[in-house]
Design an enzyme around this catalytic site. Structure first.
Site, PDB file in Angstrom:
ATOM      1  N   SER A 186       0.865  -1.181   0.000  1.00  0.00           N
ATOM      2  CA  SER A 186       0.000   0.000   0.000  1.00  0.00           C
ATOM      3  C   SER A 186       0.898   1.225   0.000  1.00  0.00           C
ATOM      4  CB  SER A 186      -0.857   0.012   1.268  1.00  0.00           C
ATOM      5  OG  SER A 186      -1.398   1.294   1.496  1.00  0.00           O
ATOM      6  N   TYR A 236      -1.176  -1.586  10.458  1.00  0.00           N
ATOM      7  CA  TYR A 236      -1.319  -1.678   8.996  1.00  0.00           C
ATOM      8  C   TYR A 236      -0.088  -1.098   8.319  1.00  0.00           C
ATOM      9  CZ  TYR A 236      -3.525  -1.360   4.380  1.00  0.00           C
ATOM     10  OH  TYR A 236      -3.820  -1.499   3.035  1.00  0.00           O
TER      11      TYR A 236
HETATM   12  P1  NDP Z   1     -10.837  -6.502   0.743  1.00  0.00           P
HETATM   13  O1  NDP Z   1     -10.918  -6.353   2.229  1.00  0.00           O
HETATM   14  O2  NDP Z   1     -11.973  -6.010  -0.103  1.00  0.00           O
HETATM   15  O3  NDP Z   1     -10.582  -8.041   0.362  1.00  0.00           O
HETATM   16  C1  NDP Z   1      -9.576  -8.768   1.008  1.00  0.00           C
HETATM   17  C2  NDP Z   1      -9.905 -10.241   0.939  1.00  0.00           C
HETATM   18  O4  NDP Z   1      -8.899 -10.940   1.725  1.00  0.00           O
HETATM   19  C3  NDP Z   1     -11.267 -10.568   1.571  1.00  0.00           C
HETATM   20  O5  NDP Z   1     -11.931 -11.581   0.873  1.00  0.00           O
HETATM   21  C4  NDP Z   1     -10.858 -11.019   2.966  1.00  0.00           C
HETATM   22  O6  NDP Z   1     -11.816 -11.832   3.600  1.00  0.00           O
HETATM   23  C5  NDP Z   1      -9.580 -11.785   2.650  1.00  0.00           C
HETATM   24  N1  NDP Z   1      -8.801 -12.040   3.858  1.00  0.00           N
HETATM   25  C6  NDP Z   1      -8.680 -11.236   4.963  1.00  0.00           C
HETATM   26  N2  NDP Z   1      -7.955 -11.849   5.897  1.00  0.00           N
HETATM   27  C7  NDP Z   1      -7.609 -13.064   5.399  1.00  0.00           C
HETATM   28  C8  NDP Z   1      -6.872 -14.166   5.907  1.00  0.00           C
HETATM   29  N3  NDP Z   1      -6.370 -14.158   7.157  1.00  0.00           N
HETATM   30  N4  NDP Z   1      -6.685 -15.238   5.121  1.00  0.00           N
HETATM   31  C9  NDP Z   1      -7.198 -15.275   3.872  1.00  0.00           C
HETATM   32  N5  NDP Z   1      -7.932 -14.292   3.338  1.00  0.00           N
HETATM   33  C10 NDP Z   1      -8.126 -13.181   4.087  1.00  0.00           C
HETATM   34  O7  NDP Z   1      -9.461  -5.788   0.320  1.00  0.00           O
HETATM   35  P2  NDP Z   1      -9.068  -4.943  -0.995  1.00  0.00           P
HETATM   36  O8  NDP Z   1      -9.457  -5.676  -2.209  1.00  0.00           O
HETATM   37  O9  NDP Z   1      -9.493  -3.529  -0.803  1.00  0.00           O
HETATM   38  O10 NDP Z   1      -7.468  -4.948  -0.835  1.00  0.00           O
HETATM   39  C11 NDP Z   1      -6.681  -6.055  -1.221  1.00  0.00           C
HETATM   40  C12 NDP Z   1      -5.245  -5.797  -0.782  1.00  0.00           C
HETATM   41  O11 NDP Z   1      -4.810  -4.540  -1.302  1.00  0.00           O
HETATM   42  C13 NDP Z   1      -5.083  -5.702   0.740  1.00  0.00           C
HETATM   43  O12 NDP Z   1      -3.848  -6.290   1.109  1.00  0.00           O
HETATM   44  C14 NDP Z   1      -5.071  -4.204   0.996  1.00  0.00           C
HETATM   45  O13 NDP Z   1      -4.351  -3.880   2.174  1.00  0.00           O
HETATM   46  C15 NDP Z   1      -4.368  -3.702  -0.253  1.00  0.00           C
HETATM   47  N6  NDP Z   1      -4.680  -2.314  -0.582  1.00  0.00           N
HETATM   48  C16 NDP Z   1      -5.963  -1.925  -0.905  1.00  0.00           C
HETATM   49  C17 NDP Z   1      -6.228  -0.610  -1.237  1.00  0.00           C
HETATM   50  C18 NDP Z   1      -7.590  -0.137  -1.608  1.00  0.00           C
HETATM   51  O14 NDP Z   1      -7.766   1.100  -1.800  1.00  0.00           O
HETATM   52  N7  NDP Z   1      -8.595  -1.000  -1.747  1.00  0.00           N
HETATM   53  C19 NDP Z   1      -5.149   0.404  -1.241  1.00  0.00           C
HETATM   54  C20 NDP Z   1      -3.844  -0.121  -0.900  1.00  0.00           C
HETATM   55  C21 NDP Z   1      -3.642  -1.424  -0.598  1.00  0.00           C
HETATM   56  P3  NDP Z   1     -12.806 -11.128   4.698  1.00  0.00           P
HETATM   57  O15 NDP Z   1     -13.597 -10.130   3.918  1.00  0.00           O
HETATM   58  O16 NDP Z   1     -13.610 -12.248   5.264  1.00  0.00           O
HETATM   59  O17 NDP Z   1     -11.889 -10.472   5.719  1.00  0.00           O
END
Ligand code: NDP
Length: 251
Positions: A146, A159
């Site tokens: 990020s 984070y």
């Molecule tokens: P979301 O929260 O929409 O999706 C993340 C997915 O990962 C969900 O399905 C979630 O499940 C799953 N997940 C969470 N914890 C675990 C775990 N322990 N094991 C397996 N799966 C898990 O995230 P985004 O699509 O927004 O973001 C994806 C990545 O990009 C993240 O790493 C985020 O930090 C990074 N990011 C996103 C940004 C944004 O603006 N969207 C900006 C910068 C970075 P559940 O929903 O059940 O928790």
């Protein structure tokens, strides 16, 4: 080898592929012709996503908590039995994606440890347990960090630390696993993954003139996994519409 399509095609593990950015990455890699294994903690959404994406290619779901070593180990160990004798790529996208936490005096260390486990230790766990499955020992890893690795809001300690660690861990992986396995990192800015409407101002504040979409990350993942990027490893790519290049002092 069980004659499953997963053994003939290149196969990519995409963590957190049930929704958001991970789902777009999974879709893009299916379009690229790879088998895609979605590793996610959300079984219901993950299964739904896989059934929707199966029209695009060979997609499968694994229920995994990427922050737990036993879970990650079991997920990789079951792949040959499901017809995936080898994998080629790992995309570490799963994360506890809400950056906000408690003020310093109220930090819950159990929560700190959980965020570090899911967002950072997971990268080591997937590399460790994917390693024996990489086809002929070759492959590529992409980590999704990020822009918060270099910028903060208040009270985002865990984070921010996890995403900073991910950028550093990427070059440690590249140097340690090269030359056969490349590792790179992408640091997204604001990516619109939910349904809330965006304003003209939301878009206009970005030098690129728009808030990002999941496909803006997926296209770079696609390139970083391909041979087109064979001379690129250990790097971090900021994909934020230029926001981290903008001076923000109040005049
Ligand atoms: P979301 O929260 O929409 O999706 C993340 C997915 O990962 C969900 O399905 C979630 O499940 C799953 N997940 C969470 N914890 C675990 C775990 N322990 N094991 C397996 N799966 C898990 O995230 P985004 O699509 O927004 O973001 C994806 C990545 O990009 C993240 O790493 C985020 O930090 C990074 N990011 C996103 C940004 C944004 O603006 N969207 C900006 C910068 C970075 P559940 O929903 O059940 O928790």
């Amino acid at each position: 080898m069980n004659g499953h399509p997963g053994d003939e095609k290149k196969a990519a593990v995409v963590s957190g592929g049930a929704r958001g950015i991970g789902r777009a990455i999974a879709r893009r890699l299916l379009e690229d012709g790879y088998s895609v294994l979605i590793f996610d903690i959300d079984r219901k959404t993950g299964m739904k996503t896989v059934s929707e994406l199966q029209s695009e290619g060979d997609a499968a779901f694994c229920h995994v908590d990427v922050g737990d070593e036993e879970s990650v180990k079991a997920a990789f160990e079951q792949l040959p039995g499901r017809g995936y004798g080898h994998i080629d790529f790992v995309v570490n996208n799963a994360g506890i994606s809400d950056p906000h936490g408690d003020p310093i005096g109220k930090i819950d260390i159990a929560m700190w440890n959980r965020v570090l486990a899911v967002n950072l230790t997971s990268v080591v766990l997937t590399a460790k347990h994917a390693y024996p499955l990489f086809r002929r020992g070759r492959g590529a890893i992409v980590n999704i960090s990020s822009t918060r690795f270099l910028q903060s809001e208040k009270n985002t300690f865990a984070y921010t630390a996890s995403k900073g660690g991910m950028v550093s861990l990427t070059h440690a992986l590249a140097v340690s696993l090269g030359p056969n396995i490349r590792a790179n990192c992408i640091s997204p800015g604001w990516i619109h993954t939910h349904d809330e409407p965006l304003s003209a101002e939301d878009h206009a504040q970005h030098p690129a003139g728009l808030v990002g979409e999941p496909r803006d990350i997926a296209s770079l993942v696609s390139w970083l996994l391909s041979d087109e990027s064979r001379f690129v490893t250990g790097q971090n790519f900021i994909v934020d519409g230029g926001m981290t290049r903008k001076m923000i002092y109040v005049e």
